[in-house]
Design a protein around this motif. Structure first.
Motif, mmCIF file in Angstrom:
data_model
loop_
_atom_site.group_PDB
_atom_site.id
_atom_site.type_symbol
_atom_site.label_atom_id
_atom_site.label_comp_id
_atom_site.label_asym_id
_atom_site.label_seq_id
_atom_site.Cartn_x
_atom_site.Cartn_y
_atom_site.Cartn_z
ATOM 1 N N HIS A 424 0.831 -1.208 0.000
ATOM 2 C CA HIS A 424 0.000 0.000 0.000
ATOM 3 C C HIS A 424 0.864 1.256 0.000
ATOM 4 N N ASP A 425 1.917 1.283 0.830
ATOM 5 C CA ASP A 425 2.802 2.450 0.865
ATOM 6 C C ASP A 425 3.469 2.665 -0.490
ATOM 7 N N LEU A 426 3.847 1.582 -1.151
ATOM 8 C CA LEU A 426 4.480 1.696 -2.460
ATOM 9 C C LEU A 426 3.510 2.253 -3.501
ATOM 10 N N GLN A 427 2.261 1.787 -3.436
ATOM 11 C CA GLN A 427 1.259 2.275 -4.390
ATOM 12 C C GLN A 427 0.945 3.739 -4.158
ATOM 13 N N ILE A 428 0.730 4.108 -2.908
ATOM 14 C CA ILE A 428 0.381 5.489 -2.594
ATOM 15 C C ILE A 428 1.500 6.442 -2.992
ATOM 16 N N ASN A 429 2.749 6.017 -2.841
ATOM 17 C CA ASN A 429 3.884 6.858 -3.203
ATOM 18 C C ASN A 429 4.291 6.691 -4.656
ATOM 19 N N GLU A 430 3.489 5.946 -5.434
ATOM 20 C CA GLU A 430 3.690 5.794 -6.873
ATOM 21 C C GLU A 430 5.085 5.258 -7.199
ATOM 22 N N ILE A 431 5.479 4.229 -6.486
ATOM 23 C CA ILE A 431 6.803 3.635 -6.667
ATOM 24 C C ILE A 431 6.676 2.347 -7.462
ATOM 25 N N SER A 432 7.434 2.250 -8.529
ATOM 26 C CA SER A 432 7.472 1.053 -9.360
ATOM 27 C C SER A 432 8.527 0.099 -8.800
ATOM 28 N N VAL A 433 8.133 -1.150 -8.578
ATOM 29 C CA VAL A 433 9.026 -2.133 -7.972
ATOM 30 C C VAL A 433 9.338 -3.240 -8.972
ATOM 31 N N ALA A 434 10.608 -3.539 -9.131
ATOM 32 C CA ALA A 434 11.048 -4.642 -9.981
ATOM 33 C C ALA A 434 11.829 -5.631 -9.122
ATOM 34 N N THR A 435 11.526 -6.903 -9.275
ATOM 35 C CA THR A 435 12.232 -7.932 -8.518
ATOM 36 C C THR A 435 12.984 -8.848 -9.470
ATOM 37 N N GLU A 436 14.198 -9.195 -9.091
ATOM 38 C CA GLU A 436 14.998 -10.172 -9.823
ATOM 39 C C GLU A 436 15.399 -11.253 -8.829
ATOM 40 N N PHE A 437 14.516 -12.220 -8.643
ATOM 41 C CA PHE A 437 14.768 -13.295 -7.700
ATOM 42 C C PHE A 437 15.348 -14.488 -8.455
ATOM 43 N N GLN A 438 16.480 -14.973 -7.984
ATOM 44 C CA GLN A 438 17.136 -16.083 -8.662
ATOM 45 C C GLN A 438 16.330 -17.365 -8.538
ATOM 46 N N GLY A 439 15.672 -17.549 -7.411
ATOM 47 C CA GLY A 439 14.850 -18.741 -7.205
ATOM 48 C C GLY A 439 15.681 -19.915 -6.723
ATOM 49 N N ASN A 440 15.028 -20.802 -5.948
ATOM 50 C CA ASN A 440 15.672 -22.016 -5.428
ATOM 51 C C ASN A 440 16.934 -21.710 -4.630
ATOM 52 N N LEU A 441 16.906 -20.605 -3.899
ATOM 53 C CA LEU A 441 18.057 -20.262 -3.060
ATOM 54 C C LEU A 441 18.024 -21.083 -1.779
ATOM 55 N N PRO A 442 19.187 -21.431 -1.251
ATOM 56 C CA PRO A 442 19.203 -22.115 0.054
ATOM 57 C C PRO A 442 18.761 -21.168 1.154
ATOM 58 N N ASP A 443 18.233 -21.730 2.235
ATOM 59 C CA ASP A 443 17.811 -20.906 3.365
ATOM 60 C C ASP A 443 19.016 -20.272 4.038
ATOM 61 N N VAL A 444 18.798 -19.102 4.619
ATOM 62 C CA VAL A 444 19.879 -18.390 5.294
ATOM 63 C C VAL A 444 19.740 -18.556 6.801
ATOM 64 N N GLN A 445 20.847 -18.357 7.486
ATOM 65 C CA GLN A 445 20.887 -18.545 8.927
ATOM 66 C C GLN A 445 20.501 -17.246 9.627
ATOM 67 N N LEU A 446 19.225 -16.917 9.540
ATOM 68 C CA LEU A 446 18.708 -15.692 10.141
ATOM 69 C C LEU A 446 17.236 -15.895 10.440
ATOM 70 N N ASP A 447 16.826 -15.514 11.638
ATOM 71 C CA ASP A 447 15.433 -15.680 12.021
ATOM 72 C C ASP A 447 14.511 -14.907 11.074
ATOM 73 N N GLY A 448 13.377 -15.512 10.720
ATOM 74 C CA GLY A 448 12.473 -14.901 9.753
ATOM 75 C C GLY A 448 11.965 -13.542 10.172
ATOM 76 N N MET A 449 11.599 -13.387 11.446
ATOM 77 C CA MET A 449 11.089 -12.096 11.925
ATOM 78 C C MET A 449 12.190 -11.042 11.889
ATOM 79 N N GLU A 450 13.418 -11.431 12.231
ATOM 80 C CA GLU A 450 14.509 -10.469 12.226
ATOM 81 C C GLU A 450 14.847 -10.041 10.797
ATOM 82 N N LEU A 451 14.889 -11.006 9.863
ATOM 83 C CA LEU A 451 15.164 -10.654 8.475
ATOM 84 C C LEU A 451 14.050 -9.777 7.913
ATOM 85 N N GLN A 452 12.823 -10.094 8.255
ATOM 86 C CA GLN A 452 11.706 -9.277 7.793
ATOM 87 C C GLN A 452 11.818 -7.851 8.328
#
Length: 562
Positions: A424-452
């Motif tokens: 919602h914040d991105l839409q309201i501020n009219e920001i275009s987002v592009a993602t380049e996700f490699q996919g099938n990446l191994p999990d990282v050693q970082l708690d999900g809430m902390e990384l988020q």
């Protein structure tokens, strides 16, 4: 790898908030959003831009309406049995739908006062009221000649009033929805709503009195209950053109979800006139019955969208509030812990310094000054001051270390969740987002809430950084990669004005901020969280074309198979 568009640039500028009211700030350690004016509050459907998916759904609904109208058209003039209960039942349901829609629009006005919303809500009051009043005048509905009116012509005149006032309200809405200077939320909002409702009801009462008691002075639309006069056919042509005028103006000025579905509502009303003009001008034909069903469908569509989008908005708002409270709690705990530690640890050396200083002053003020112990006193004061400084350093080290949580997290899943929470914040501020996700990446050693939390800090800082850029130049790029061995890389790039050279070495320092309302803890905490898990957070580029932060995270060890 080709970029995948995540959130498109907002169509138009109506959803954009007044830029003068925003703080044009650069990304720093502050994790929270910039302070906004009340008039900048975006969480109403009248301000939300229509997404590509919503536009596709609307086009599909429009196609279905055309197909249904085309299928009915060849049979429109076929006479069916007279169902006197049809109009009272259908239009009573329609009235309820219109009044509920008007209530929701008034509720949106109470959140963000825009006079255009008052005009649109008034249109729905006109529509619901005239729809119900027509049931009272319709012959055979509640009485052979209706409860009020002259029988054949009063219902037709109410029909004309109905389909004149509703498009007029939409036209006023379309022409004024970009106007600024509406009242702030508060007591005046309820007064404005009350005045609007009272005025609309007064107009409805006056017009209804004229078309039910003075019909002998008005032109006739029906020769009897069944057959329409040429003037009635001309009235349908006029009403169709009037509705198309409102449709064309709104189409030209459309920007939001509300605009999109109002267009469909006007489109659903069109068969009501086309059937009378082309297919049949006689009541109780297939076309006559179907046209009124189209009107009910059009009204229900907008009500359904209002309810669904409101539910989604409140869901996102609840998630945002939960994250904000968690972030605020973490900040308060950190600040309280630092304050308590400082107060506890520094009490002893500061007390010793005060005692020695008092002793020294007493000796200097005595009649017979004793300076033999003065060197020892000053030495103790110096030692205690060094001790206090060492304690402050140790406390700072303690506060930059967090509890290590042994958890594995998908970096790309955390990135998608962060973008979804801030969509919602991105839409309201009219920001275009592009993602380049490699996919099938191994999990990282970082708690999900902390990384988020780290990703939310970085994206929010990027949003703040781009506020001063033109809307068409606001671009956020998310990229992930894997070095093939032990490290997952994630970069967040914005197109803001960049960070001043003199600040680049300090942005990860605690309590350093360039924001008026910032605490300077966001990037510092984020960096500490990543470092404590063996990773790195660094600024790899910052110039006039924007800033790029890179997050380097170690791959977690997968449990061995039994």
């Amino acid at each position: 790898m080709r970029p995948r568009r995540f959130i498109g640039l907002i169509d138009g500028a109506a959803a954009a908030r007044p830029r003068a009211a925003r703080m044009a700030t650069l990304p720093d350690g502050e994790a929270g959003a910039a302070v906004q004016q009340e008039e900048d509050f975006p969480l109403i459907i009248a301000n939300l831009p229509a997404t590509g998916r919503q536009k596709a759904i609307a086009v599909g609904v429009a196609v279905l309406l055309f197909i249904a109208a085309a299928a009915i058209a060849p049979f429109a003039s076929i006479q069916l049995g007279r169902a006197d209960a049809f109009i009272p039942v259908l239009q009573s349901a329609l009235s309820i739908v219109e009044f509920v829609t008007a209530t929701l629009l008034f509720a949106q006005y109470s959140i963000q006062p825009q006079r255009a919303l008052l005009a649109l809500a008034s249109g729905y009051i006109f529509s619901g009221s005239f729809a119900f009043l027509q049931t009272l005048t319709f012959p055979g509905g509640y009485a052979p000649n209706g409860l009020i009116g002259d029988g054949p012509n009063s219902p037709a005149w109410i029909y004309v009033l109905w389909h004149t006032t509703f498009p007029a309200a939409i036209l006023v809405y379309a022409l004024t929805k970009d106007a600024t200077g509406a009242a702030r939320p508060g007591r005046s909002v309820m007064v404005a709503i009350a005045i609007t409702i009272s005025s609309v009801l007064a107009v409805i009462a006056g017009l209804t009195w004229i078309v039910t008691t003075k019909t002998e002075y008005l032109p006739s639309f029906y020769t009897n209950v069944m057959f329409q006069t040429p003037l009635g056919n001309l009235a349908n042509v006029t009403l169709l053109l009037w509705g198309l005028t409102a449709f064309a103006v709104l189409l030209f000025r459309r920007r939001t979800i509300l605009d999109l579905w109002l267009l469909l509502t006007l489109l659903a009303y069109s068969p009501n006139f086309l059937v009378a003009i082309v297919g049949s001008s006689v009541r109780f034909t297939i076309g006559w019955y179907a046209a009124r069903c189209f009107v009910l469908v059009g009204s229900c569509m907008l009500l359904g969208v209002l309810l669904i989008e409101t539910m989604f908005l409140y869901s996102r708002l609840a998630s945002a509030i939960t994250l904000q409270r968690r972030e605020r709690t973490n900040r308060l705990l950190s600040v309280e812990a630092v304050a308590s530690a400082i107060a506890h640890e520094l009490r002893t050396p500061l007390g010793a310094i005060a005692l020695n200083a008092s002793t020294g002053l007493s000796q200097l003020r005595s009649t017979s000054r004793e300076l033999d112990d003065m060197e020892d006193i000053l030495t103790d004061i110096e030692a205690d001051s060094h001790r206090a400084a060492a304690m402050i350093s140790s406390i700072r080290e303690m506060t930059t270390k967090t509890i290590h949580r042994s958890a594995l997290t998908s970096a790309e899943d955390a990135a998608r969740l962060a973008l979804r929470l801030l969509k919602h914040d991105l839409q309201i501020n009219e920001i275009s987002v592009a993602t380049e996700f490699q996919g099938n990446l191994p999990d990282v050693q970082l708690d999900g809430m902390e990384l988020q939390q780290v990703l939310l800090n970085l994206v929010r800082n990027a949003i703040d950084a781009m506020c001063s850029s033109p809307p068409e130049e606001r671009r956020l790029r998310f990229k992930t990669s894997f070095d093939g061995q032990s490290t997952v890389l994630m970069s967040i790039q914005d197109s803001g004005p960049g960070i001043p050279a003199e600040d680049r070495q300090r942005i990860f320092d605690p309590f350093f901020t360039t924001k008026l309302d910032g605490t300077g803890l966001g990037l510092a905490i984020s960096s500490t969280l990543v470092v404590n898990h063996g990773g790195k957070l660094r600024l790899v580029k910052s110039d006039a074309e924007g800033s790029t932060f890179e997050l380097e995270m170690p791959v977690g060890k997968q449990p061995s198979a039994a």
